[in-house]
Design a protein around this motif. Structure first.
Motif, PDB file in Angstrom:
ATOM      1  N   PHE A 209      13.395  -2.106 -20.825  1.00 12.72           N
ATOM      2  CA  PHE A 209      13.889  -1.272 -19.728  1.00 12.72           C
ATOM      3  C   PHE A 209      14.710  -2.112 -18.752  1.00 12.72           C
ATOM      4  N   ASP A 210      15.782  -1.535 -18.210  1.00 13.10           N
ATOM      5  CA  ASP A 210      16.564  -2.223 -17.181  1.00 13.10           C
ATOM      6  C   ASP A 210      15.702  -2.488 -15.952  1.00 13.10           C
ATOM      7  N   THR A 211      14.847  -1.533 -15.637  1.00 14.47           N
ATOM      8  CA  THR A 211      13.978  -1.682 -14.471  1.00 14.47           C
ATOM      9  C   THR A 211      12.798  -2.584 -14.805  1.00 14.47           C
ATOM     10  N   ALA A 212      12.547  -3.580 -13.954  1.00 20.46           N
ATOM     11  CA  ALA A 212      11.328  -4.384 -14.056  1.00 20.46           C
ATOM     12  C   ALA A 212      10.472  -4.047 -12.837  1.00 20.46           C
ATOM     13  N   ILE A 213       9.148  -4.183 -13.001  1.00 22.19           N
ATOM     14  CA  ILE A 213       8.248  -3.864 -11.882  1.00 22.19           C
ATOM     15  C   ILE A 213       7.848  -5.165 -11.180  1.00 22.19           C
ATOM     16  N   PRO A 214       8.227  -5.331  -9.932  1.00 21.30           N
ATOM     17  CA  PRO A 214       7.913  -6.578  -9.228  1.00 21.30           C
ATOM     18  C   PRO A 214       6.432  -6.665  -8.896  1.00 21.30           C
ATOM     19  N   GLU A 221      -3.017  -2.371  -4.077  1.00 21.35           N
ATOM     20  CA  GLU A 221      -3.924  -1.739  -3.110  1.00 21.35           C
ATOM     21  C   GLU A 221      -4.119  -0.243  -3.357  1.00 21.35           C
ATOM     22  N   SER A 222      -3.063   0.421  -3.802  1.00 18.19           N
ATOM     23  CA  SER A 222      -3.082   1.891  -3.808  1.00 18.19           C
ATOM     24  C   SER A 222      -4.227   2.508  -4.627  1.00 18.19           C
ATOM     25  N   PRO A 223      -4.643   1.916  -5.783  1.00 23.62           N
ATOM     26  CA  PRO A 223      -5.743   2.561  -6.532  1.00 23.62           C
ATOM     27  C   PRO A 223      -7.034   2.673  -5.725  1.00 23.62           C
ATOM     28  N   SER A 224      -7.299   1.715  -4.863  1.00 23.83           N
ATOM     29  CA  SER A 224      -8.557   1.764  -4.111  1.00 23.83           C
ATOM     30  C   SER A 224      -8.536   2.875  -3.061  1.00 23.83           C
ATOM     31  N   PHE A 225      -7.347   3.431  -2.805  1.00 22.88           N
ATOM     32  CA  PHE A 225      -7.260   4.597  -1.918  1.00 22.88           C
ATOM     33  C   PHE A 225      -7.130   5.897  -2.715  1.00 22.88           C
ATOM     34  N   GLY A 226      -7.200   5.761  -4.041  1.00 27.17           N
ATOM     35  CA  GLY A 226      -7.102   6.945  -4.894  1.00 27.17           C
ATOM     36  C   GLY A 226      -5.751   7.626  -4.817  1.00 27.17           C
ATOM     37  N   LYS A 227      -4.713   6.822  -4.582  1.00 31.86           N
ATOM     38  CA  LYS A 227      -3.382   7.406  -4.414  1.00 31.86           C
ATOM     39  C   LYS A 227      -2.347   6.679  -5.267  1.00 31.86           C
ATOM     40  N   PRO A 228      -1.443   7.445  -5.895  1.00 34.78           N
ATOM     41  CA  PRO A 228      -0.269   6.798  -6.492  1.00 34.78           C
ATOM     42  C   PRO A 228       0.566   6.180  -5.373  1.00 34.78           C
ATOM     43  N   ILE A 229       1.429   5.244  -5.733  1.00 37.06           N
ATOM     44  CA  ILE A 229       2.198   4.508  -4.730  1.00 37.06           C
ATOM     45  C   ILE A 229       3.102   5.439  -3.907  1.00 37.06           C
ATOM     46  N   CYS A 230       3.536   6.542  -4.490  1.00 36.52           N
ATOM     47  CA  CYS A 230       4.429   7.453  -3.763  1.00 36.52           C
ATOM     48  C   CYS A 230       3.731   8.094  -2.572  1.00 36.52           C
ATOM     49  N   LEU A 231       2.407   8.170  -2.594  1.00 35.52           N
ATOM     50  CA  LEU A 231       1.666   8.687  -1.437  1.00 35.52           C
ATOM     51  C   LEU A 231       1.180   7.553  -0.543  1.00 35.52           C
ATOM     52  N   TYR A 232       0.924   6.407  -1.149  1.00 35.63           N
ATOM     53  CA  TYR A 232       0.336   5.296  -0.390  1.00 35.63           C
ATOM     54  C   TYR A 232       1.388   4.540   0.412  1.00 35.63           C
ATOM     55  N   ASP A 233       2.485   4.180  -0.233  1.00 38.30           N
ATOM     56  CA  ASP A 233       3.555   3.476   0.479  1.00 38.30           C
ATOM     57  C   ASP A 233       4.897   3.695  -0.233  1.00 38.30           C
ATOM     58  N   PRO A 234       5.498   4.858   0.012  1.00 37.43           N
ATOM     59  CA  PRO A 234       6.717   5.222  -0.727  1.00 37.43           C
ATOM     60  C   PRO A 234       7.900   4.313  -0.429  1.00 37.43           C
ATOM     61  N   ALA A 235       7.810   3.490   0.632  1.00 32.88           N
ATOM     62  CA  ALA A 235       8.938   2.619   0.968  1.00 32.88           C
ATOM     63  C   ALA A 235       8.770   1.213   0.387  1.00 32.88           C
ATOM     64  N   SER A 236       7.684   0.977  -0.350  1.00 31.54           N
ATOM     65  CA  SER A 236       7.432  -0.371  -0.881  1.00 31.54           C
ATOM     66  C   SER A 236       8.360  -0.675  -2.068  1.00 31.54           C
ATOM     67  N   THR A 237       8.478  -1.962  -2.384  1.00 32.76           N
ATOM     68  CA  THR A 237       9.321  -2.337  -3.529  1.00 32.76           C
ATOM     69  C   THR A 237       8.716  -1.803  -4.829  1.00 32.76           C
ATOM     70  N   GLY A 238       7.380  -1.733  -4.875  1.00 25.19           N
ATOM     71  CA  GLY A 238       6.717  -1.203  -6.077  1.00 25.19           C
ATOM     72  C   GLY A 238       7.046   0.267  -6.280  1.00 25.19           C
ATOM     73  N   ALA A 239       7.048   1.018  -5.191  1.00 28.75           N
ATOM     74  CA  ALA A 239       7.380   2.445  -5.272  1.00 28.75           C
ATOM     75  C   ALA A 239       8.812   2.624  -5.758  1.00 28.75           C
ATOM     76  N   PHE A 240       9.706   1.841  -5.180  1.00 27.17           N
ATOM     77  CA  PHE A 240      11.118   1.928  -5.559  1.00 27.17           C
ATOM     78  C   PHE A 240      11.280   1.665  -7.064  1.00 27.17           C
ATOM     79  N   ALA A 241      10.596   0.627  -7.564  1.00 27.63           N
ATOM     80  CA  ALA A 241      10.727   0.265  -8.977  1.00 27.63           C
ATOM     81  C   ALA A 241      10.183   1.372  -9.885  1.00 27.63           C
ATOM     82  N   TYR A 242       9.025   1.919  -9.554  1.00 30.45           N
ATOM     83  CA  TYR A 242       8.479   2.969 -10.417  1.00 30.45           C
ATOM     84  C   TYR A 242       9.322   4.248 -10.377  1.00 30.45           C
TER      85      TYR A 242
END
Ligand code: ATP
Ligand code: MG
Length: 257
Positions: A209-214, A221-242
């Protein structure tokens, strides 16, 4: 008809569950109907979706044993259009109990069949072993996404996985495709990431894939809050990559487009 994607690597801790949960969430946010099937007795994808494993009334284990139809095990997540079939602790016994089932590699495929018309994508989160559960995922799948952590000896495990996928294609599921190899937990400032990523790309070219996940602490952190990254921190680099990865998958698979 849904495209079924198995997220698979026999190596542990490479980002399978993280990818399954976050890709599922972004598929739904892109307007696709997405179902995540948690096929790992560890249940990490189930927990990461905010579902408590303690009081599960139904799960994928009972579906595989034929006790209930798959649609009776579907739960809604916090995201509209993103559903989950969870894994309870019982799933650990499925490996042994399925061993004597007729057509034992085809059980999940049969169970998913009636769901295909209800979703655009069905994602299957595999356990870190090439066992009967993973075989069921690869036999049910149209495509497989392979997360690879950029570390020493990454290529070795990848070669044996691709060999096994080749065998499954020959013997059990001729229509199985490699959807793509996904570089995860990358840190392109580090030599090791650059070396391994370079090597994987030289070897597997367009399959990567062209996209790599940093590597991104918010994703961890997000799994321990029971949330996908789009709900936990949509502005993070991880969210952007996914989010980018999900667009790439939609374009590559072309399903439900
Ligand atoms: P297993 O083989 O045990 O099922 P897995 O392949 O599903 O593991 P994950 O559970 O997704 O791997 O990830 C392993 C660990 O690394 C988890 O603690 C997860 O939160 C963390 N992790 C995953 N991806 C990232 C990332 N891009 N950045 C930082 N941490 C990550
Ligand atoms: Mg996992």
């Amino acid at each position: 008809m849904a495209t079924v994607i198995a997220i698979c690597n026999q190596k542990g801790g490479v980002g399978k569950s993280t990818t399954a949960v976050n890709m599922g969430a972004y598929l739904a946010l892109s307007g696709k109907r997405a179902l995540l099937v948690d096929l790992d007795p560890q249940g990490n994808a189930t927990t990461a979706c905010g579902v408590s494993r303690a009081d599960l009334a139904t799960d994928i284990y009972r579906v595989l044993l034929g006790e209930i139809p798959a649609d009776a095990a579907i739960l809604k997540t916090k995201i509209e259009g993103f559903d989950l079939i969870p894994a309870s602790l019982d799933l650990a016994a499925a490996e042994r109990e399925l061993a004597d089932a007729p057509e034992r590699e085809y059980v999940l495929r049969g169970a998913c069949e009636p769901l295909r018309s209800r979703y655009d994508f069905i994602l299957v989160d595999c356990p870190p072993a090439l066992n009967l559960l993973s075989m069921n995922a690869l036999v049910a799948a149209d495509s497989t996404v392979i997360p690879v952590q950029c570390e020493y000896l990454a290529l070795e495990g990848l070669n044996s996985l691709l060999k096994s996928i080749g065998l499954i294609r020959q013997r059990l599921n001729p229509s199985l495709r490699i959807g793509g190899i996904l570089l995860t937990m990358t840190d392109f400032r580090a030599n090791l990431t650059r070396e391994v990523a370079g090597e994987v790309k030289r070897f597997f070219k367009d399959l990567v894939f062209d996209t790599a996940i940093p590597r991104n602490i918010r994703l961890a952190e997000s799994p321990s809050f029971g949330k996908p990254i789009c709900l936990y921190d949509p502005a993070s680099t991880g969210a952007f990559a996914y989010r980018l990865l999900t667009q790439e998958v939609i374009e590559k698979e072309g399903a439900g487009a």
